[in-house]
Design an enzyme around this catalytic site. Sequence first.
Site, PDB file in Angstrom:
ATOM      1  N   LYS A  37       0.846  -1.206   0.000  1.00 11.95           N
ATOM      2  CA  LYS A  37       0.000   0.000   0.000  1.00 11.95           C
ATOM      3  C   LYS A  37       0.879   1.253   0.000  1.00 11.95           C
ATOM      4  CE  LYS A  37      -0.346  -0.451   5.042  1.00 11.95           C
ATOM      5  NZ  LYS A  37      -1.135  -1.057   6.127  1.00 11.95           N
ATOM      6  N   TYR A 255      16.196  29.309  10.776  1.00 13.26           N
ATOM      7  CA  TYR A 255      14.944  29.941  11.228  1.00 13.26           C
ATOM      8  C   TYR A 255      14.767  29.800  12.734  1.00 13.26           C
ATOM      9  CZ  TYR A 255      13.001  30.343   6.483  1.00 13.26           C
ATOM     10  OH  TYR A 255      12.754  30.685   5.180  1.00 13.26           O
TER      11      TYR A 255
HETATM   12  C1  LIG Z   1      -0.337  -1.979   6.827  1.00 13.39           C
HETATM   13  C2  LIG Z   1      -0.898  -3.302   7.229  1.00 13.39           C
HETATM   14  C3  LIG Z   1      -0.059  -4.424   7.335  1.00 13.39           C
HETATM   15  C4  LIG Z   1       1.445  -4.326   7.262  1.00 13.39           C
HETATM   16  O1  LIG Z   1       1.906  -3.829   8.503  1.00 13.39           O
HETATM   17  P1  LIG Z   1       3.467  -3.642   8.829  1.00 13.39           P
HETATM   18  O2  LIG Z   1       3.464  -3.176  10.236  1.00 13.39           O
HETATM   19  O3  LIG Z   1       3.944  -2.597   7.886  1.00 13.39           O
HETATM   20  O4  LIG Z   1       4.126  -4.938   8.611  1.00 13.39           O
HETATM   21  C5  LIG Z   1      -0.646  -5.654   7.575  1.00 13.39           C
HETATM   22  N1  LIG Z   1      -1.983  -5.768   7.727  1.00 13.39           N
HETATM   23  C6  LIG Z   1      -2.818  -4.704   7.664  1.00 13.39           C
HETATM   24  C7  LIG Z   1      -4.279  -4.896   7.876  1.00 13.39           C
HETATM   25  C8  LIG Z   1      -2.305  -3.438   7.432  1.00 13.39           C
HETATM   26  O5  LIG Z   1      -3.117  -2.377   7.394  1.00 13.39           O
END
Ligand SMILES: *Cc1c(COP(=O)(O)O)cnc(C)c1O
Length: 365
Positions: A37, A255
């Site tokens: 994702k 800054y």
């Molecule tokens: C993002 C996600 C993962 C992966 O999680 P990591 O901590 O990056 O390994 C697995 N399952 C679900 C439902 C997620 O949303």
Amino acid sequence: MTGLSTARLTIDLAALVANWRAMAALSSRAETSAVVKADAYGIGVGPAVKALADAGCRTFFVATHAEGAAVRGIAANAVIYVLDGLLPGTADAFARHDLRPVLGSPGEIAEWTAWRAAGGPTGSAVQIDTGMNRQGLSAEEAAALAADADALAALAPDLIMSHLACGDDPASPMTKRQLDTFVQLSALFPKVSRSLANSAGTMRGEAYQFDLTRPGIALYGARAANDHAALTPVATAEVPVLRVREASAGETVGYGATETLKRPSRLAVLGGGYADGYLRAAGSSDERPGASVFIRGKRAPLVGRVSMDLMVADVSDVPGVERGDAAQLFGPNVPVDDVADAAGTIGYELLTSLGKRYVRSYVGA
Ligand SMILES: *Cc1c(COP(=O)(O)O)cnc(C)c1O
């Protein structure tokens, strides 16, 4: 010597594949998927999926159906699950790209079942909430679905899954509680494949792995759990030194003049900042040190705030730094988690914030 002329991001696909294989080796019985994702956590979903599919990964998870369509364009035969589930009226998009929604509410299940009854052929997962109160059926909703044999037969899910809230913390009692709840609720759906573990959950051992693991962050070389070292770094970000300047003790940098130099200092002005997705909170002040960068074989601490396109590192103890040198923001010599820690966040946020200004190159394919 030719200098670095622009910010550069190098993605090591061999490291990505090695990390996926390492996660697969942790779970001998379960299939190992890949969570890709958010543009594969910022590294680029196209090259990532191609490399992982070539290495034998058969199942991918994305957040949205648009992300799923992109994965389908690269991995023609893969199983692709969409974690956001079914939004109203999107069943066609799932069918067009053969995507499987992760259904997590009675409304989604009703819409998907009706659509399937009308001839929609694709698969699905059902998510059960075991304590996060985010996505997934409540225990009552899961029991109601399981008790309705016709509804369940019409749905015919391919996977029952849930998600851990505290898998990164080995001391959390919640993880075992979620496991127990998942075992109990998933038993309502006999013979359906099961999945509970993200990266950290996979590291909790075989009891958490079931039929399919879902690692994300570990594949990208950042820390997944407090009691496990990160795997091999995948992304290396470098920015050029724009100039080197001398400043006196008592002068300030950047800054807000948040940091006053305690000694005569040599400063390297770097061509990168928060517009590149580097975290402004990783800057330094008199009250609190910030992150460091890696130049000419040494770590050099940031001084003062990170601004949009610039940041400044103290290279007083790094001999020979000159205009055009590469400063590594994170990569093999600066763990992405060190920068995240300095900014009070997690490696996930740093990776998924990577800016568009980097010239990207993919190596190790
Ligand atoms: C993002 C996600 C993962 C992966 O999680 P990591 O901590 O990056 O390994 C697995 N399952 C679900 C439902 C997620 O949303």
